[in-house]
Design a protein around this motif. Structure first.
Motif, PDB file in Angstrom:
ATOM      1  N   ARG A 164       8.177 -22.335 -14.387  1.00 49.53           N
ATOM      2  CA  ARG A 164       9.274 -23.042 -15.062  1.00 49.53           C
ATOM      3  C   ARG A 164       8.889 -23.367 -16.501  1.00 49.53           C
ATOM      4  NH1 ARG A 164      14.675 -23.415 -15.118  1.00 49.53           N
ATOM      5  NH2 ARG A 164      15.308 -25.323 -16.177  1.00 49.53           N
ATOM      6  N   THR A 165       7.654 -23.831 -16.695  1.00 54.13           N
ATOM      7  CA  THR A 165       7.168 -24.121 -18.049  1.00 54.13           C
ATOM      8  C   THR A 165       7.183 -22.855 -18.907  1.00 54.13           C
ATOM      9  OG1 THR A 165       5.757 -25.909 -17.215  1.00 54.13           O
ATOM     10  CG2 THR A 165       5.230 -25.009 -19.394  1.00 54.13           C
ATOM     11  N   LEU A 166       6.733 -21.752 -18.321  1.00 53.78           N
ATOM     12  CA  LEU A 166       6.736 -20.479 -19.043  1.00 53.78           C
ATOM     13  C   LEU A 166       8.164 -20.058 -19.380  1.00 53.78           C
ATOM     14  CD1 LEU A 166       5.122 -18.029 -20.087  1.00 53.78           C
ATOM     15  CD2 LEU A 166       5.339 -17.031 -17.796  1.00 53.78           C
ATOM     16  N   PHE A 167       9.075 -20.248 -18.452  1.00 52.99           N
ATOM     17  CA  PHE A 167      10.477 -19.893 -18.665  1.00 52.99           C
ATOM     18  C   PHE A 167      11.065 -20.682 -19.834  1.00 52.99           C
ATOM     19  CE2 PHE A 167      15.019 -20.699 -17.362  1.00 52.99           C
ATOM     20  CZ  PHE A 167      15.485 -19.440 -17.691  1.00 52.99           C
ATOM     21  N   LEU A 168      10.816 -21.995 -19.867  1.00 58.75           N
ATOM     22  CA  LEU A 168      11.336 -22.835 -20.951  1.00 58.75           C
ATOM     23  C   LEU A 168      10.741 -22.420 -22.298  1.00 58.75           C
ATOM     24  CD1 LEU A 168      11.289 -26.342 -19.215  1.00 58.75           C
ATOM     25  CD2 LEU A 168      13.269 -24.859 -19.639  1.00 58.75           C
ATOM     26  N   ARG A 169       9.492 -21.990 -22.275  1.00 60.29           N
ATOM     27  CA  ARG A 169       8.854 -21.521 -23.515  1.00 60.29           C
ATOM     28  C   ARG A 169       9.557 -20.263 -24.035  1.00 60.29           C
ATOM     29  NH1 ARG A 169       3.111 -20.315 -22.191  1.00 60.29           N
ATOM     30  NH2 ARG A 169       3.211 -22.515 -21.568  1.00 60.29           N
ATOM     31  N   HIS A 170       9.931 -19.374 -23.129  1.00 60.29           N
ATOM     32  CA  HIS A 170      10.630 -18.163 -23.545  1.00 60.29           C
ATOM     33  C   HIS A 170      12.042 -18.496 -24.049  1.00 60.29           C
ATOM     34  CE1 HIS A 170       7.455 -15.556 -22.433  1.00 60.29           C
ATOM     35  NE2 HIS A 170       7.607 -15.655 -21.126  1.00 60.29           N
ATOM     36  N   LEU A 171      12.683 -19.493 -23.460  1.00 61.08           N
ATOM     37  CA  LEU A 171      13.998 -19.899 -23.953  1.00 61.08           C
ATOM     38  C   LEU A 171      13.902 -20.398 -25.398  1.00 61.08           C
ATOM     39  CD1 LEU A 171      15.687 -21.736 -20.928  1.00 61.08           C
ATOM     40  CD2 LEU A 171      15.786 -19.324 -21.580  1.00 61.08           C
ATOM     41  N   ASP A 172      12.844 -21.152 -25.711  1.00 58.90           N
ATOM     42  CA  ASP A 172      12.635 -21.593 -27.093  1.00 58.90           C
ATOM     43  C   ASP A 172      12.448 -20.390 -28.014  1.00 58.90           C
ATOM     44  OD1 ASP A 172      12.863 -24.263 -26.449  1.00 58.90           O
ATOM     45  OD2 ASP A 172      10.707 -24.552 -26.154  1.00 58.90           O
ATOM     46  N   GLY A 173      11.735 -19.362 -27.515  1.00 55.87           N
ATOM     47  CA  GLY A 173      11.568 -18.152 -28.314  1.00 55.87           C
ATOM     48  C   GLY A 173      12.883 -17.449 -28.560  1.00 55.87           C
ATOM     49  N   MET A 174      13.767 -17.451 -27.570  1.00 54.10           N
ATOM     50  CA  MET A 174      15.091 -16.858 -27.739  1.00 54.10           C
ATOM     51  C   MET A 174      15.904 -17.623 -28.777  1.00 54.10           C
ATOM     52  SD  MET A 174      15.986 -15.995 -23.738  1.00 54.10           S
ATOM     53  CE  MET A 174      17.666 -15.437 -24.101  1.00 54.10           C
ATOM     54  N   ARG A 175      15.775 -18.954 -28.768  1.00 57.80           N
ATOM     55  CA  ARG A 175      16.480 -19.762 -29.773  1.00 57.80           C
ATOM     56  C   ARG A 175      16.013 -19.405 -31.182  1.00 57.80           C
ATOM     57  NH1 ARG A 175      15.757 -23.804 -25.679  1.00 57.80           N
ATOM     58  NH2 ARG A 175      17.780 -24.497 -24.848  1.00 57.80           N
ATOM     59  N   GLU A 176      14.718 -19.188 -31.323  1.00 59.34           N
ATOM     60  CA  GLU A 176      14.184 -18.825 -32.635  1.00 59.34           C
ATOM     61  C   GLU A 176      14.778 -17.510 -33.131  1.00 59.34           C
ATOM     62  OE1 GLU A 176       9.948 -18.959 -33.092  1.00 59.34           O
ATOM     63  OE2 GLU A 176       9.741 -20.577 -31.637  1.00 59.34           O
ATOM     64  N   LEU A 177      15.091 -16.610 -32.206  1.00 60.13           N
ATOM     65  CA  LEU A 177      15.661 -15.318 -32.581  1.00 60.13           C
ATOM     66  C   LEU A 177      17.160 -15.401 -32.868  1.00 60.13           C
ATOM     67  CD1 LEU A 177      13.841 -13.022 -29.986  1.00 60.13           C
ATOM     68  CD2 LEU A 177      13.350 -13.239 -32.436  1.00 60.13           C
ATOM     69  N   GLY A 178      17.785 -16.540 -32.544  1.00 63.65           N
ATOM     70  CA  GLY A 178      19.204 -16.692 -32.832  1.00 63.65           C
ATOM     71  C   GLY A 178      20.104 -16.784 -31.628  1.00 63.65           C
ATOM     72  N   VAL A 179      19.543 -16.736 -30.419  1.00 68.96           N
ATOM     73  CA  VAL A 179      20.357 -16.874 -29.214  1.00 68.96           C
ATOM     74  C   VAL A 179      20.811 -18.321 -29.082  1.00 68.96           C
ATOM     75  CG1 VAL A 179      20.382 -16.675 -26.697  1.00 68.96           C
ATOM     76  CG2 VAL A 179      19.150 -14.991 -28.074  1.00 68.96           C
ATOM     77  N   GLU A 180      22.075 -18.522 -28.736  1.00 68.73           N
ATOM     78  CA  GLU A 180      22.623 -19.863 -28.550  1.00 68.73           C
ATOM     79  C   GLU A 180      22.797 -20.137 -27.062  1.00 68.73           C
ATOM     80  OE1 GLU A 180      25.944 -20.736 -31.185  1.00 68.73           O
ATOM     81  OE2 GLU A 180      25.462 -18.933 -32.322  1.00 68.73           O
ATOM     82  N   PHE A 181      22.748 -21.426 -26.696  1.00 67.63           N
ATOM     83  CA  PHE A 181      22.818 -21.809 -25.296  1.00 67.63           C
ATOM     84  C   PHE A 181      23.934 -22.830 -25.075  1.00 67.63           C
ATOM     85  CE2 PHE A 181      18.649 -20.061 -25.788  1.00 67.63           C
ATOM     86  CZ  PHE A 181      18.346 -19.488 -24.553  1.00 67.63           C
ATOM     87  N   ALA A 182      24.531 -22.762 -23.893  1.00 71.19           N
ATOM     88  CA  ALA A 182      25.572 -23.712 -23.500  1.00 71.19           C
ATOM     89  C   ALA A 182      25.563 -23.827 -21.989  1.00 71.19           C
ATOM     90  CB  ALA A 182      26.948 -23.248 -23.989  1.00 71.19           C
ATOM     91  N   ALA A 183      26.076 -24.940 -21.478  1.00 69.93           N
ATOM     92  CA  ALA A 183      26.169 -25.117 -20.035  1.00 69.93           C
ATOM     93  C   ALA A 183      27.090 -24.050 -19.453  1.00 69.93           C
ATOM     94  CB  ALA A 183      26.696 -26.508 -19.701  1.00 69.93           C
ATOM     95  N   GLN A 184      26.793 -23.598 -18.240  1.00 70.92           N
ATOM     96  CA  GLN A 184      27.593 -22.537 -17.637  1.00 70.92           C
ATOM     97  C   GLN A 184      29.062 -22.930 -17.523  1.00 70.92           C
ATOM     98  OE1 GLN A 184      25.444 -21.650 -13.942  1.00 70.92           O
ATOM     99  NE2 GLN A 184      24.891 -19.683 -14.804  1.00 70.92           N
TER     100      GLN A 184
END
Length: 266
Positions: A164-184
């Motif tokens: 889970r920690t690794l997954f959250l770290r990758h999500l931060d990396g996606m944000r750095e690349l420009g991916v946006e997030f929202a609740a489903q």
């Protein structure tokens, strides 16, 4: 040319001629893990339709294959041709036809591929292509990080702590690349707001006006929980950041509690 191809060709020409006189409507591509994952989103699709936003649905048949309408799309890895029928586009080509990409659920494997710039799956290739083309990519943020198929096979609903920690770290990396997030359950609202912002920017550009100061991006490159707490208020309940800015996990939790939406602009 057989009869089926001739009928399809004529139908395409008729549809193109009919659509040519109509105003172009924005269209997003939704990518789902399987052919049943889209069912909870029926109300959101209605909301998009009511706001004049079209959508297509891509059903993943596996990690490297999917269905878009009647066309089967296959991903054979980097450097290979990815199509199994003459009309099927390659994953890299799909974002060209859409105003944005919506992926309600992302898993550890695909998040790792995106964050590190790897390809090899449908989701990873489409996200890569969309970001390179400057198209918005919206991903569900409240996801367990484990594939639907794996959940059914392993009879578990979440990743263990280290994963889970690794997954959250990758999500931060996606944000750095420009991916946006929202609740489903709020993806349609996020898409509607984004298209309204695009339309507003087009109107302002046409009139020679500039966006109000309150909608300019914050200069911070790292947003922490302390910084969020120190702010008196957020105009329009929105925090606007430039692509590349990092929001810490704790800061993201505080923003959710306050009902603040995070937007990234270039």
């Amino acid at each position: 040319m057989d009869v089926r191809q001739m009928i399809e060709s004529i139908t395409r020409e008729l549809l193109q001629s009919m659509n040519g006189s109509q105003e172009k409507r924005p269209k997003w591509l939704f990518i789902f893990c399987d052919s049943t994952a889209h069912e909870p989103f029926a109300d959101q699709f209605i909301a998009l339709q009511n706001h004049g936003i079209c959508h297509d649905i891509l059903f993943l048949d596996g990690e490297t294959s999917s269905w878009l309408g009647m066309h089967r799309i296959e991903c054979g890895g980097a450097g290979k041709i990815i199509a199994t029928d003459e009309y099927a586009p390659a994953p890299l080509e799909l974002p060209k036809e859409y105003d944005g990409i919506a992926i309600p659920e992302i898993d550890l494997d695909n998040a790792a591929r995106v964050a590190t710039g790897l390809k090899g799956t449908i989701k990873a290739e489409i996200i890569f292509s969309a970001l390179v083309l400057g198209k918005p990519v919206l991903v569900g943020e409240d996801v367990p990080g484990i594939k639907r198929a794996d959940r059914r096979c392993l009879r578990t609903l979440s990743l263990p702590g280290p994963y889970r920690t690794l997954f959250l770290r990758h999500l931060d990396g996606m944000r750095e690349l420009g991916v946006e997030f929202a609740a489903q359950n709020g993806m349609a609202d996020a898409i509607i707001r984004k298209q309204e912002d695009v339309q507003r920017e087009v109107v302002l550009a046409g009139s020679g006006e500039h966006a109000p100061q309150s909608r300019q991006p914050v200069a911070a490159k790292l947003v922490t929980a302390d910084w969020v707490q120190s702010q008196a208020d957020f105009p329009d309940q929105m925090l606007i950041l430039r692509h590349g800015a990092i929001v810490s996990p704790l800061a993201m939790d505080v923003l959710k509690e306050k009902g603040i939406v995070v937007r990234y602009v270039r």
